[in-house]
Write a protein that holds these residues in place. Structure first.
Motif, PDB file in Angstrom:
ATOM      1  N   ALA A  52      24.157  16.399 -67.986  1.00 26.43           N
ATOM      2  CA  ALA A  52      23.330  17.578 -68.223  1.00 26.43           C
ATOM      3  C   ALA A  52      23.894  18.340 -69.424  1.00 26.43           C
ATOM      4  N   VAL A  53      23.127  19.329 -69.863  1.00 33.95           N
ATOM      5  CA  VAL A  53      23.672  20.317 -70.791  1.00 33.95           C
ATOM      6  C   VAL A  53      24.260  21.437 -69.943  1.00 33.95           C
ATOM      7  N   TYR A  54      25.514  21.757 -70.213  1.00 35.23           N
ATOM      8  CA  TYR A  54      26.221  22.778 -69.452  1.00 35.23           C
ATOM      9  C   TYR A  54      26.254  24.079 -70.258  1.00 35.23           C
ATOM     10  N   TYR A  55      25.900  25.161 -69.584  1.00 33.27           N
ATOM     11  CA  TYR A  55      25.854  26.468 -70.211  1.00 33.27           C
ATOM     12  C   TYR A  55      26.813  27.416 -69.490  1.00 33.27           C
ATOM     13  N   CYS A  56      27.511  28.233 -70.272  1.00 32.48           N
ATOM     14  CA  CYS A  56      28.298  29.288 -69.651  1.00 32.48           C
ATOM     15  C   CYS A  56      27.533  30.605 -69.745  1.00 32.48           C
ATOM     16  N   ASN A  57      27.817  31.448 -68.794  1.00 33.59           N
ATOM     17  CA  ASN A  57      27.171  32.753 -68.705  1.00 33.59           C
ATOM     18  C   ASN A  57      28.217  33.757 -68.279  1.00 33.59           C
ATOM     19  N   ALA A  58      28.191  34.941 -68.883  1.00 34.07           N
ATOM     20  CA  ALA A  58      29.212  35.922 -68.517  1.00 34.07           C
ATOM     21  C   ALA A  58      28.731  37.340 -68.776  1.00 34.07           C
ATOM     22  N   ASP A  59      29.232  38.227 -67.953  1.00 34.83           N
ATOM     23  CA  ASP A  59      29.070  39.657 -68.199  1.00 34.83           C
ATOM     24  C   ASP A  59      30.273  40.105 -69.018  1.00 34.83           C
ATOM     25  N   LEU A  60      30.008  40.570 -70.221  1.00 36.28           N
ATOM     26  CA  LEU A  60      31.082  40.967 -71.119  1.00 36.28           C
ATOM     27  C   LEU A  60      31.167  42.486 -71.187  1.00 36.28           C
ATOM     28  N   GLU A  61      32.383  42.985 -71.025  1.00 32.71           N
ATOM     29  CA  GLU A  61      32.610  44.428 -71.082  1.00 32.71           C
ATOM     30  C   GLU A  61      32.815  44.819 -72.541  1.00 32.71           C
ATOM     31  N   ARG A  62      31.918  45.654 -73.039  1.00 26.60           N
ATOM     32  CA  ARG A  62      31.999  46.087 -74.421  1.00 26.60           C
ATOM     33  C   ARG A  62      32.288  47.576 -74.453  1.00 26.60           C
ATOM     34  N   ARG A  63      32.401  48.139 -75.640  1.00 28.96           N
ATOM     35  CA  ARG A  63      32.714  49.551 -75.790  1.00 28.96           C
ATOM     36  C   ARG A  63      31.650  50.422 -75.134  1.00 28.96           C
ATOM     37  N   TYR A  64      30.391  50.015 -75.220  1.00 20.85           N
ATOM     38  CA  TYR A  64      29.296  50.855 -74.715  1.00 20.85           C
ATOM     39  C   TYR A  64      28.713  50.334 -73.413  1.00 20.85           C
ATOM     40  N   GLY A  65      29.475  49.529 -72.718  1.00 23.19           N
ATOM     41  CA  GLY A  65      29.017  49.046 -71.424  1.00 23.19           C
ATOM     42  C   GLY A  65      29.001  47.538 -71.347  1.00 23.19           C
ATOM     43  N   SER A  66      28.617  47.047 -70.170  1.00 26.04           N
ATOM     44  CA  SER A  66      28.600  45.608 -69.925  1.00 26.04           C
ATOM     45  C   SER A  66      27.247  45.012 -70.277  1.00 26.04           C
ATOM     46  N   ALA A  67      27.240  43.779 -70.726  1.00 23.75           N
ATOM     47  CA  ALA A  67      26.001  43.070 -71.026  1.00 23.75           C
ATOM     48  C   ALA A  67      26.184  41.593 -70.698  1.00 23.75           C
ATOM     49  N   ASN A  68      25.081  40.935 -70.397  1.00 24.66           N
ATOM     50  CA  ASN A  68      25.110  39.523 -70.013  1.00 24.66           C
ATOM     51  C   ASN A  68      24.808  38.626 -71.209  1.00 24.66           C
ATOM     52  N   TYR A  69      25.594  37.563 -71.344  1.00 23.35           N
ATOM     53  CA  TYR A  69      25.439  36.640 -72.467  1.00 23.35           C
ATOM     54  C   TYR A  69      25.410  35.200 -71.969  1.00 23.35           C
ATOM     55  N   TRP A  70      24.710  34.351 -72.729  1.00 22.95           N
ATOM     56  CA  TRP A  70      24.717  32.913 -72.508  1.00 22.95           C
ATOM     57  C   TRP A  70      25.382  32.228 -73.692  1.00 22.95           C
ATOM     58  N   GLY A  71      26.133  31.180 -73.401  1.00 22.61           N
ATOM     59  CA  GLY A  71      26.650  30.318 -74.453  1.00 22.61           C
ATOM     60  C   GLY A  71      25.571  29.353 -74.911  1.00 22.61           C
ATOM     61  N   GLN A  72      25.881  28.581 -75.939  1.00 23.40           N
ATOM     62  CA  GLN A  72      24.871  27.731 -76.563  1.00 23.40           C
ATOM     63  C   GLN A  72      24.669  26.410 -75.847  1.00 23.40           C
ATOM     64  N   GLY A  73      25.503  26.052 -74.901  1.00 23.57           N
ATOM     65  CA  GLY A  73      25.342  24.787 -74.196  1.00 23.57           C
ATOM     66  C   GLY A  73      26.171  23.687 -74.819  1.00 23.57           C
ATOM     67  N   THR A  74      26.691  22.830 -73.953  1.00 18.75           N
ATOM     68  CA  THR A  74      27.450  21.673 -74.414  1.00 18.75           C
ATOM     69  C   THR A  74      27.030  20.470 -73.561  1.00 18.75           C
ATOM     70  N   GLN A  75      26.776  19.348 -74.223  1.00 14.92           N
ATOM     71  CA  GLN A  75      26.239  18.166 -73.549  1.00 14.92           C
ATOM     72  C   GLN A  75      27.351  17.393 -72.839  1.00 14.92           C
ATOM     73  N   VAL A  76      27.117  17.075 -71.581  1.00 13.72           N
ATOM     74  CA  VAL A  76      28.006  16.203 -70.812  1.00 13.72           C
ATOM     75  C   VAL A  76      27.200  14.976 -70.394  1.00 13.72           C
ATOM     76  N   THR A  77      27.684  13.798 -70.780  1.00 10.03           N
ATOM     77  CA  THR A  77      27.017  12.555 -70.430  1.00 10.03           C
ATOM     78  C   THR A  77      28.000  11.657 -69.688  1.00 10.03           C
ATOM     79  N   VAL A  78      27.611  11.248 -68.490  1.00  9.01           N
ATOM     80  CA  VAL A  78      28.470  10.392 -67.669  1.00  9.01           C
ATOM     81  C   VAL A  78      27.792   9.035 -67.530  1.00  9.01           C
ATOM     82  N   SER A  79      28.454   8.008 -68.027  1.00  5.87           N
ATOM     83  CA  SER A  79      27.882   6.661 -67.965  1.00  5.87           C
ATOM     84  C   SER A  79      28.361   5.947 -66.698  1.00  5.87           C
ATOM     85  N   SER A  80      27.504   5.085 -66.199  1.00  2.69           N
ATOM     86  CA  SER A  80      27.855   4.347 -64.967  1.00  2.69           C
ATOM     87  C   SER A  80      28.578   3.050 -65.270  1.00  2.69           C
TER      88      SER A  80
END
Length: 119
Positions: free
Chosen positions: A91-119
């Protein structure tokens, strides 16, 4: 500019391991809660694992005992150690986080990274 950058994906054989990283950069104080999600082709994005600011973790049943989420607060980075990988973990794996900034917290997504598992 505040952003999350995910890295560490790749191609691995079944039974292998990968470690994903999600680094927060820009003018932030800290990462609060964070998580990893994944999206396989033709499927909805699903939760893989989460970690609170205090280090409490939660996992999808499909990855329990194989994946470990962790964090390094000094580096503002969250990790996902993936062991005993299966083809269905592909799958494509995405990270997500609430980041504490100077003016408060906000939610961000990363750009995704591909993970491929072959059999």
């Amino acid at each position: 500019q505040v952003q999350l950058v995910a890295s560490g994906g790749g191609l691995v054989q079944a039974g292998g391991s990968l470690r994903l990283s999600c680094a927060a950069s820009g003018n932030i104080f800290s990462i609060n809660a964070a998580g990893w999600y994944r999206q396989a082709p033709g499927q909805q994005r699903e939760l893989v694992a989460t970690i609170t600011s205090g280090g409490i973790t939660n996992y999808a049943d499909s990855v329990k005992g194989r994946f470990t989420i962790s964090r390094d607060n000094a580096k503002n980075t969250v990790y996902l150690q993936m062991n005993s990988l299966k083809p269905e973990d592909t799958a494509v794996y995405y990270c997500n986080a609430d980041l504490e900034r100077r003016y408060g917290s906000a939610n961000y997504w990363g750009q995704g990274t591909q993970v491929t598992v072959s059999s």
